[in-house]
Design a protein around this motif. Structure first.
Motif, PDB file in Angstrom:
ATOM      1  N   PRO A   2      10.220  12.340  -3.975  1.00  0.00           N
ATOM      2  CA  PRO A   2      11.472  11.615  -4.193  1.00  0.00           C
ATOM      3  C   PRO A   2      11.397  10.179  -3.696  1.00  0.00           C
ATOM      4  O   PRO A   2      10.640   9.853  -2.778  1.00  0.00           O
ATOM      5  CB  PRO A   2      12.485  12.429  -3.375  1.00  0.00           C
ATOM      6  CG  PRO A   2      11.677  13.177  -2.377  1.00  0.00           C
ATOM      7  CD  PRO A   2      10.369  13.470  -3.031  1.00  0.00           C
ATOM      8  N   GLU A   3      12.239   9.327  -4.319  1.00  0.00           N
ATOM      9  CA  GLU A   3      12.237   7.914  -3.957  1.00  0.00           C
ATOM     10  C   GLU A   3      12.648   7.696  -2.509  1.00  0.00           C
ATOM     11  O   GLU A   3      12.181   6.769  -1.849  1.00  0.00           O
ATOM     12  CB  GLU A   3      13.176   7.146  -4.885  1.00  0.00           C
ATOM     13  CG  GLU A   3      13.147   5.644  -4.678  1.00  0.00           C
ATOM     14  CD  GLU A   3      14.046   4.924  -5.655  1.00  0.00           C
ATOM     15  OE1 GLU A   3      14.191   3.688  -5.515  1.00  0.00           O
ATOM     16  OE2 GLU A   3      14.606   5.572  -6.548  1.00  0.00           O
ATOM     17  N   SER A   4      13.529   8.579  -2.005  1.00  0.00           N
ATOM     18  CA  SER A   4      13.973   8.469  -0.617  1.00  0.00           C
ATOM     19  C   SER A   4      12.831   8.671   0.361  1.00  0.00           C
ATOM     20  O   SER A   4      12.937   8.296   1.536  1.00  0.00           O
ATOM     21  CB  SER A   4      15.079   9.490  -0.335  1.00  0.00           C
ATOM     22  OG  SER A   4      14.634  10.813  -0.601  1.00  0.00           O
ATOM     23  N   THR A   5      11.742   9.276  -0.100  1.00  0.00           N
ATOM     24  CA  THR A   5      10.545   9.437   0.736  1.00  0.00           C
ATOM     25  C   THR A   5       9.529   8.339   0.458  1.00  0.00           C
ATOM     26  O   THR A   5       8.852   7.859   1.370  1.00  0.00           O
ATOM     27  CB  THR A   5       9.903  10.813   0.488  1.00  0.00           C
ATOM     28  OG1 THR A   5      10.845  11.836   0.771  1.00  0.00           O
ATOM     29  CG2 THR A   5       8.684  11.002   1.374  1.00  0.00           C
ATOM     30  N   LEU A   6       9.406   7.941  -0.804  1.00  0.00           N
ATOM     31  CA  LEU A   6       8.410   6.936  -1.180  1.00  0.00           C
ATOM     32  C   LEU A   6       8.645   5.600  -0.485  1.00  0.00           C
ATOM     33  O   LEU A   6       7.698   4.959  -0.029  1.00  0.00           O
ATOM     34  CB  LEU A   6       8.419   6.741  -2.696  1.00  0.00           C
ATOM     35  CG  LEU A   6       7.682   7.793  -3.532  1.00  0.00           C
ATOM     36  CD1 LEU A   6       7.888   7.523  -5.014  1.00  0.00           C
ATOM     37  CD2 LEU A   6       6.206   7.808  -3.182  1.00  0.00           C
ATOM     38  N   ILE A   7       9.899   5.167  -0.400  1.00  0.00           N
ATOM     39  CA  ILE A   7      10.194   3.858   0.183  1.00  0.00           C
ATOM     40  C   ILE A   7       9.813   3.811   1.665  1.00  0.00           C
ATOM     41  O   ILE A   7       9.058   2.925   2.085  1.00  0.00           O
ATOM     42  CB  ILE A   7      11.662   3.472  -0.044  1.00  0.00           C
ATOM     43  CG1 ILE A   7      11.926   3.274  -1.538  1.00  0.00           C
ATOM     44  CG2 ILE A   7      12.010   2.194   0.731  1.00  0.00           C
ATOM     45  CD1 ILE A   7      13.372   2.986  -1.882  1.00  0.00           C
ATOM     46  N   PRO A   8      10.304   4.746   2.511  1.00  0.00           N
ATOM     47  CA  PRO A   8       9.864   4.705   3.915  1.00  0.00           C
ATOM     48  C   PRO A   8       8.382   4.986   4.103  1.00  0.00           C
ATOM     49  O   PRO A   8       7.760   4.465   5.036  1.00  0.00           O
ATOM     50  CB  PRO A   8      10.729   5.781   4.597  1.00  0.00           C
ATOM     51  CG  PRO A   8      11.241   6.632   3.511  1.00  0.00           C
ATOM     52  CD  PRO A   8      11.336   5.775   2.299  1.00  0.00           C
ATOM     53  N   LEU A   9       7.789   5.794   3.195  1.00  0.00           N
ATOM     54  CA  LEU A   9       6.342   6.053   3.290  1.00  0.00           C
ATOM     55  C   LEU A   9       5.558   4.771   3.032  1.00  0.00           C
ATOM     56  O   LEU A   9       4.622   4.451   3.770  1.00  0.00           O
ATOM     57  CB  LEU A   9       5.936   7.131   2.289  1.00  0.00           C
ATOM     58  CG  LEU A   9       4.431   7.428   2.207  1.00  0.00           C
ATOM     59  CD1 LEU A   9       3.885   7.884   3.545  1.00  0.00           C
ATOM     60  CD2 LEU A   9       4.143   8.455   1.119  1.00  0.00           C
ATOM     61  N   TRP A  10       5.929   4.042   1.994  1.00  0.00           N
ATOM     62  CA  TRP A  10       5.254   2.790   1.685  1.00  0.00           C
ATOM     63  C   TRP A  10       5.415   1.792   2.831  1.00  0.00           C
ATOM     64  O   TRP A  10       4.454   1.134   3.237  1.00  0.00           O
ATOM     65  CB  TRP A  10       5.794   2.201   0.385  1.00  0.00           C
ATOM     66  CG  TRP A  10       5.510   0.736   0.215  1.00  0.00           C
ATOM     67  CD1 TRP A  10       6.416  -0.274   0.177  1.00  0.00           C
ATOM     68  CD2 TRP A  10       4.219   0.113   0.091  1.00  0.00           C
ATOM     69  NE1 TRP A  10       5.790  -1.491   0.035  1.00  0.00           N
ATOM     70  CE2 TRP A  10       4.439  -1.276  -0.021  1.00  0.00           C
ATOM     71  CE3 TRP A  10       2.925   0.596   0.067  1.00  0.00           C
ATOM     72  CZ2 TRP A  10       3.393  -2.184  -0.156  1.00  0.00           C
ATOM     73  CZ3 TRP A  10       1.880  -0.318  -0.065  1.00  0.00           C
ATOM     74  CH2 TRP A  10       2.131  -1.681  -0.182  1.00  0.00           C
ATOM     75  N   LEU A  11       6.628   1.695   3.371  1.00  0.00           N
ATOM     76  CA  LEU A  11       6.869   0.774   4.485  1.00  0.00           C
ATOM     77  C   LEU A  11       6.072   1.189   5.712  1.00  0.00           C
ATOM     78  O   LEU A  11       5.486   0.347   6.404  1.00  0.00           O
ATOM     79  CB  LEU A  11       8.360   0.730   4.811  1.00  0.00           C
ATOM     80  CG  LEU A  11       8.770  -0.184   5.962  1.00  0.00           C
ATOM     81  CD1 LEU A  11       8.417  -1.634   5.655  1.00  0.00           C
ATOM     82  CD2 LEU A  11      10.259  -0.049   6.261  1.00  0.00           C
ATOM     83  N   THR A  12       6.016   2.492   5.972  1.00  0.00           N
ATOM     84  CA  THR A  12       5.260   2.991   7.128  1.00  0.00           C
ATOM     85  C   THR A  12       3.780   2.678   6.990  1.00  0.00           C
ATOM     86  O   THR A  12       3.134   2.248   7.955  1.00  0.00           O
ATOM     87  CB  THR A  12       5.462   4.513   7.274  1.00  0.00           C
ATOM     88  OG1 THR A  12       6.850   4.792   7.451  1.00  0.00           O
ATOM     89  CG2 THR A  12       4.681   5.053   8.468  1.00  0.00           C
ATOM     90  N   LEU A  13       3.218   2.891   5.796  1.00  0.00           N
ATOM     91  CA  LEU A  13       1.806   2.597   5.577  1.00  0.00           C
ATOM     92  C   LEU A  13       1.522   1.103   5.727  1.00  0.00           C
ATOM     93  O   LEU A  13       0.506   0.708   6.314  1.00  0.00           O
ATOM     94  CB  LEU A  13       1.388   3.079   4.189  1.00  0.00           C
ATOM     95  CG  LEU A  13       1.332   4.595   3.988  1.00  0.00           C
ATOM     96  CD1 LEU A  13       1.065   4.937   2.533  1.00  0.00           C
ATOM     97  CD2 LEU A  13       0.277   5.225   4.884  1.00  0.00           C
ATOM     98  N   LYS A  14       2.431   0.266   5.201  1.00  0.00           N
ATOM     99  CA  LYS A  14       2.251  -1.177   5.328  1.00  0.00           C
ATOM    100  C   LYS A  14       2.301  -1.609   6.790  1.00  0.00           C
ATOM    101  O   LYS A  14       1.434  -2.367   7.263  1.00  0.00           O
ATOM    102  CB  LYS A  14       3.335  -1.911   4.528  1.00  0.00           C
ATOM    103  CG  LYS A  14       3.234  -3.434   4.627  1.00  0.00           C
ATOM    104  CD  LYS A  14       4.181  -4.122   3.642  1.00  0.00           C
ATOM    105  CE  LYS A  14       5.621  -3.954   4.029  1.00  0.00           C
ATOM    106  NZ  LYS A  14       6.523  -4.805   3.194  1.00  0.00           N
ATOM    107  N   VAL A  15       3.287  -1.114   7.514  1.00  0.00           N
ATOM    108  CA  VAL A  15       3.427  -1.460   8.933  1.00  0.00           C
ATOM    109  C   VAL A  15       2.229  -0.960   9.724  1.00  0.00           C
ATOM    110  O   VAL A  15       1.660  -1.684  10.555  1.00  0.00           O
ATOM    111  CB  VAL A  15       4.740  -0.871   9.499  1.00  0.00           C
ATOM    112  CG1 VAL A  15       4.758  -0.949  11.027  1.00  0.00           C
ATOM    113  CG2 VAL A  15       5.951  -1.611   8.936  1.00  0.00           C
TER     114      VAL A  15
END
Length: 221
Positions: A2-15
């Motif tokens: 779900p998008e609600s997981t993809l957005i924080p996952l992408w941000l977490t990986l970037k950080v």
């Protein structure tokens, strides 16, 4: 996913990636220097570099606010001179994760450098090699497996960072909300299914990282 997981996952990986890069460069440099030098205050500096490992993350977050907040010791000058404000930004989350995870790469890299044979470096110096050449051609290649394992642990720690990140970056969905903060949000909202899914994702990534770092350390030994 779900998008609600993809957005924080992408941000977490970037950080986590940027924090690992920042703490890796600083930690490896400091580890090499500390492994090869003895000076007054050596033990104190070593303790300060390891301090983020034992201090509560919220305490580290408060220190960061005092340092780089809008009216902080450095933050006021960053804002006035460069127009940089780290509060409530993903860049602030990178800073928090880098500070919290620094001891892991520093300790791992220092142990790896201390295990290298100093006679090889000394032989290179007698042949005319400078300190930087000794570092790049002797010390770093010999310690590379230990450093790589330390970087993997650093990445895993940066992915799971919560307290200091929440203090300095806040909880802004789509902007500063990492996976660990999203889990906290889901639990607070009573969304157990979302919390379970998010914890499963971050746990799986961290397990893979730990297995990989463990294999590297076994190979080195």
């Amino acid at each position: 996913m779900p998008e609600s997981t993809l957005i924080p996952l992408w941000l977490t990986l970037k950080v986590a990636c940027l924090a690992t890069l920042a703490s890796g460069l600083l930690g490896v440099g400091l580890a090499w220097w500390m492994a090869r030098r003895r000076f007054v205050g050596h033990a104190l500096l070593d303790a300060l570099l390891m301090l983020p490992m034992v201090l509560p993350p919220t305490v580290l977050g408060y220190y960061l606010i005092v340092l780089v907040g809008r009216n902080g010791l450095l933050g006021r000058y960053l804002d006035q001179w460069l127009g940089i404000n780290l509060m409530f930004t993903w860049q602030g989350a990178v800073l928090a994760a880098a500070v919290v995870s620094l001891p892991l790469i520093y300790k791992g890299a220092r142990a790896a450098f201390e295990e290298t044979d100093p006679r090889l470096a000394q032989a290179a110096r007698t042949l005319g090699a400078g300190e930087l050449e000794v570092f790049w051609r002797i010390s770093l290649p010999m310690a590379l497996r230990g450093i790589t394992a330390g970087l993997m642990l650093t990445f895993a720690r940066a992915m799971g960072e919560f307290g200091a990140t929440l203090m300095i970056a806040g909880n802004l969905p789509g902007k500063t909300q990492t996976l660990s903060i999203a889990v906290y949000d889901a639990v607070q909202a009573g969304n157990d299914a979302q919390a379970l899914w998010l914890t499963g994702v971050i746990s799986a990534v961290c397990v893979l990282v730990l297995v990989g770092s463990g294999r590297l350390l076994q190979t080195r030994h």
